[in-house]
Design a protein around this motif. Sequence first.
Motif, PDB file in Angstrom:
ATOM      1  N   UNK A 154     -59.364 -58.026 -25.551  1.00 32.28           N
ATOM      2  CA  UNK A 154     -60.009 -56.728 -25.357  1.00 32.28           C
ATOM      3  C   UNK A 154     -61.053 -56.404 -26.418  1.00 32.28           C
ATOM      4  N   UNK A 155     -61.701 -57.418 -26.937  1.00 33.31           N
ATOM      5  CA  UNK A 155     -62.865 -57.215 -27.790  1.00 33.31           C
ATOM      6  C   UNK A 155     -64.015 -58.029 -27.225  1.00 33.31           C
ATOM      7  N   UNK A 156     -65.197 -57.427 -27.181  1.00 31.42           N
ATOM      8  CA  UNK A 156     -66.339 -58.120 -26.631  1.00 31.42           C
ATOM      9  C   UNK A 156     -67.558 -57.234 -26.601  1.00 31.42           C
ATOM     10  N   UNK A 157     -68.615 -57.748 -25.978  1.00 32.80           N
ATOM     11  CA  UNK A 157     -69.887 -57.038 -25.945  1.00 32.80           C
ATOM     12  C   UNK A 157     -69.783 -55.709 -25.217  1.00 32.80           C
ATOM     13  N   UNK A 158     -69.030 -55.676 -24.123  1.00 30.84           N
ATOM     14  CA  UNK A 158     -68.859 -54.454 -23.336  1.00 30.84           C
ATOM     15  C   UNK A 158     -67.380 -54.098 -23.299  1.00 30.84           C
ATOM     16  N   UNK A 159     -67.048 -52.930 -23.830  1.00 29.94           N
ATOM     17  CA  UNK A 159     -65.642 -52.519 -23.866  1.00 29.94           C
ATOM     18  C   UNK A 159     -65.064 -52.378 -22.472  1.00 29.94           C
ATOM     19  N   UNK A 160     -65.876 -51.897 -21.515  1.00 32.82           N
ATOM     20  CA  UNK A 160     -65.344 -51.682 -20.167  1.00 32.82           C
ATOM     21  C   UNK A 160     -64.967 -52.995 -19.494  1.00 32.82           C
ATOM     22  N   UNK A 161     -65.657 -54.081 -19.844  1.00 32.55           N
ATOM     23  CA  UNK A 161     -65.340 -55.393 -19.286  1.00 32.55           C
ATOM     24  C   UNK A 161     -64.190 -56.038 -20.062  1.00 32.55           C
ATOM     25  N   UNK A 162     -64.228 -55.966 -21.378  1.00 28.88           N
ATOM     26  CA  UNK A 162     -63.147 -56.539 -22.179  1.00 28.88           C
ATOM     27  C   UNK A 162     -61.813 -55.869 -21.880  1.00 28.88           C
ATOM     28  N   UNK A 163     -61.846 -54.599 -21.511  1.00 30.38           N
ATOM     29  CA  UNK A 163     -60.604 -53.881 -21.208  1.00 30.38           C
ATOM     30  C   UNK A 163     -59.923 -54.376 -19.942  1.00 30.38           C
ATOM     31  N   UNK A 164     -60.587 -55.262 -19.189  1.00 28.89           N
ATOM     32  CA  UNK A 164     -59.947 -55.848 -18.014  1.00 28.89           C
ATOM     33  C   UNK A 164     -58.902 -56.898 -18.392  1.00 28.89           C
ATOM     34  N   UNK A 165     -58.912 -57.357 -19.642  1.00 32.73           N
ATOM     35  CA  UNK A 165     -57.885 -58.301 -20.086  1.00 32.73           C
ATOM     36  C   UNK A 165     -56.503 -57.700 -19.876  1.00 32.73           C
ATOM     37  N   UNK A 166     -55.583 -58.482 -19.314  1.00 34.60           N
ATOM     38  CA  UNK A 166     -54.230 -57.983 -19.106  1.00 34.60           C
ATOM     39  C   UNK A 166     -53.332 -58.392 -20.263  1.00 34.60           C
ATOM     40  N   UNK A 167     -52.442 -57.504 -20.710  1.00 31.34           N
ATOM     41  CA  UNK A 167     -51.678 -57.764 -21.939  1.00 31.34           C
ATOM     42  C   UNK A 167     -50.651 -58.869 -21.833  1.00 31.34           C
ATOM     43  N   UNK A 168     -50.098 -59.142 -20.655  1.00 24.54           N
ATOM     44  CA  UNK A 168     -48.995 -60.102 -20.605  1.00 24.54           C
ATOM     45  C   UNK A 168     -49.448 -61.540 -20.774  1.00 24.54           C
ATOM     46  N   UNK A 169     -50.771 -61.789 -20.819  1.00 28.73           N
ATOM     47  CA  UNK A 169     -51.257 -63.163 -20.967  1.00 28.73           C
ATOM     48  C   UNK A 169     -51.797 -63.471 -22.370  1.00 28.73           C
ATOM     49  N   UNK A 170     -51.697 -62.532 -23.293  1.00 28.13           N
ATOM     50  CA  UNK A 170     -52.342 -62.726 -24.587  1.00 28.13           C
ATOM     51  C   UNK A 170     -51.758 -63.903 -25.368  1.00 28.13           C
ATOM     52  N   UNK A 171     -50.507 -64.232 -25.139  1.00 24.93           N
ATOM     53  CA  UNK A 171     -49.877 -65.283 -25.944  1.00 24.93           C
ATOM     54  C   UNK A 171     -50.505 -66.653 -25.721  1.00 24.93           C
ATOM     55  N   UNK A 172     -51.096 -66.880 -24.547  1.00 24.52           N
ATOM     56  CA  UNK A 172     -51.566 -68.229 -24.211  1.00 24.52           C
ATOM     57  C   UNK A 172     -53.071 -68.314 -23.979  1.00 24.52           C
ATOM     58  N   UNK A 173     -53.803 -67.238 -24.161  1.00 27.08           N
ATOM     59  CA  UNK A 173     -55.161 -67.141 -23.626  1.00 27.08           C
ATOM     60  C   UNK A 173     -56.246 -67.348 -24.682  1.00 27.08           C
ATOM     61  N   UNK A 174     -57.322 -68.031 -24.268  1.00 27.44           N
ATOM     62  CA  UNK A 174     -58.550 -68.084 -25.047  1.00 27.44           C
ATOM     63  C   UNK A 174     -59.581 -67.219 -24.322  1.00 27.44           C
ATOM     64  N   UNK A 175     -60.317 -66.393 -25.086  1.00 23.27           N
ATOM     65  CA  UNK A 175     -61.268 -65.425 -24.548  1.00 23.27           C
ATOM     66  C   UNK A 175     -62.679 -65.838 -24.980  1.00 23.27           C
ATOM     67  N   UNK A 176     -63.574 -65.914 -24.000  1.00 21.92           N
ATOM     68  CA  UNK A 176     -64.953 -66.354 -24.279  1.00 21.92           C
ATOM     69  C   UNK A 176     -65.923 -65.470 -23.507  1.00 21.92           C
ATOM     70  N   UNK A 177     -67.056 -65.156 -24.137  1.00 21.86           N
ATOM     71  CA  UNK A 177     -68.153 -64.477 -23.450  1.00 21.86           C
ATOM     72  C   UNK A 177     -69.419 -65.313 -23.575  1.00 21.86           C
ATOM     73  N   UNK A 178     -70.304 -65.165 -22.581  1.00 24.30           N
ATOM     74  CA  UNK A 178     -71.594 -65.817 -22.605  1.00 24.30           C
ATOM     75  C   UNK A 178     -72.635 -64.833 -22.101  1.00 24.30           C
ATOM     76  N   UNK A 179     -73.735 -64.716 -22.828  1.00 26.05           N
ATOM     77  CA  UNK A 179     -74.816 -63.809 -22.447  1.00 26.05           C
ATOM     78  C   UNK A 179     -75.816 -64.537 -21.553  1.00 26.05           C
ATOM     79  N   UNK A 180     -76.393 -63.779 -20.640  1.00 25.31           N
ATOM     80  CA  UNK A 180     -77.448 -64.308 -19.765  1.00 25.31           C
ATOM     81  C   UNK A 180     -78.764 -64.322 -20.545  1.00 25.31           C
TER      82      UNK A 180
END
Length: 257
Positions: A231-257
């Motif tokens: 839940x950290x990223x360029x746009x808070x409204x998009x990063x907030x879509x991350x669901x909490x039950x998957x945080x233990x195993x997840x890698x989070x990546x963003x790419x700009x156009x």
Amino acid sequence: MSKAQPSFPGWDWDDPDGLSVHLDDFSADVATCDKLEPVGALPANRREFLELGLTGLEFAAFKTAHSQGLGTDLAPLRSPELTSEPGRLYRVDGERSFTQLDISEPLPFADASVDWVYAEHLIEHVTMPVAVGWLREVRRVLRPGGVLRLTTPDLARYLNGYASDDGFLARHRRRLGMLGFGPPMPQRKAFLVNQIFRYYGHQWIYDLDELRHVLVRAGFAAEDVRHCGYRTGLRADVADLDTPFRTDETVYVEADR
């Protein structure tokens, strides 16, 4: 034998191919809503997206949590009265927009149609060539300055957990048990690593470098790919879509156009 076993006749965690039918049935049960209303044709370009109050796309989402998002999935969405069909726009429970589409095919939207794209735990379900083709299409439909946010199981976390015996695999096993789609998983470390490759229709498992690789192959600049946190990223409204039950195993990546 686990006390939960009688609730799942024929379930054998050591037979991933045999369990595919059970897991497909579980997925079908998730693809339901109370009310599904046909709206009409899909928005074809940015102007039509904005006329519908939509600014972005969320893949693998029957009901996106973003009020301005268009949710999409390969599987049909069903209500008691209606089942979705590809190529049409639907309203889900009077709150969100949905369309059924296949990411192995070109996206049915014009260039520069949306401001953001989000996909949680989707890319691992397709082969790498399909992933690269889909990401090229995502880059095409993003506006300049738009952002793509991807999350996926982190291969490094699994292998580090296996090698260090730091408790990650045990916590992961308990988390999966909370989802309720089978009896408790075996506690064997090798099984818990293998399941990320063999179950849930997974085709290719990524670490951060592998995500960078497919994003660059799809046309994103290497310097525009960022490793993010939950839940950290360029746009808070998009990063907030991350669901909490998957945080233990997840890698989070963003790419700009």
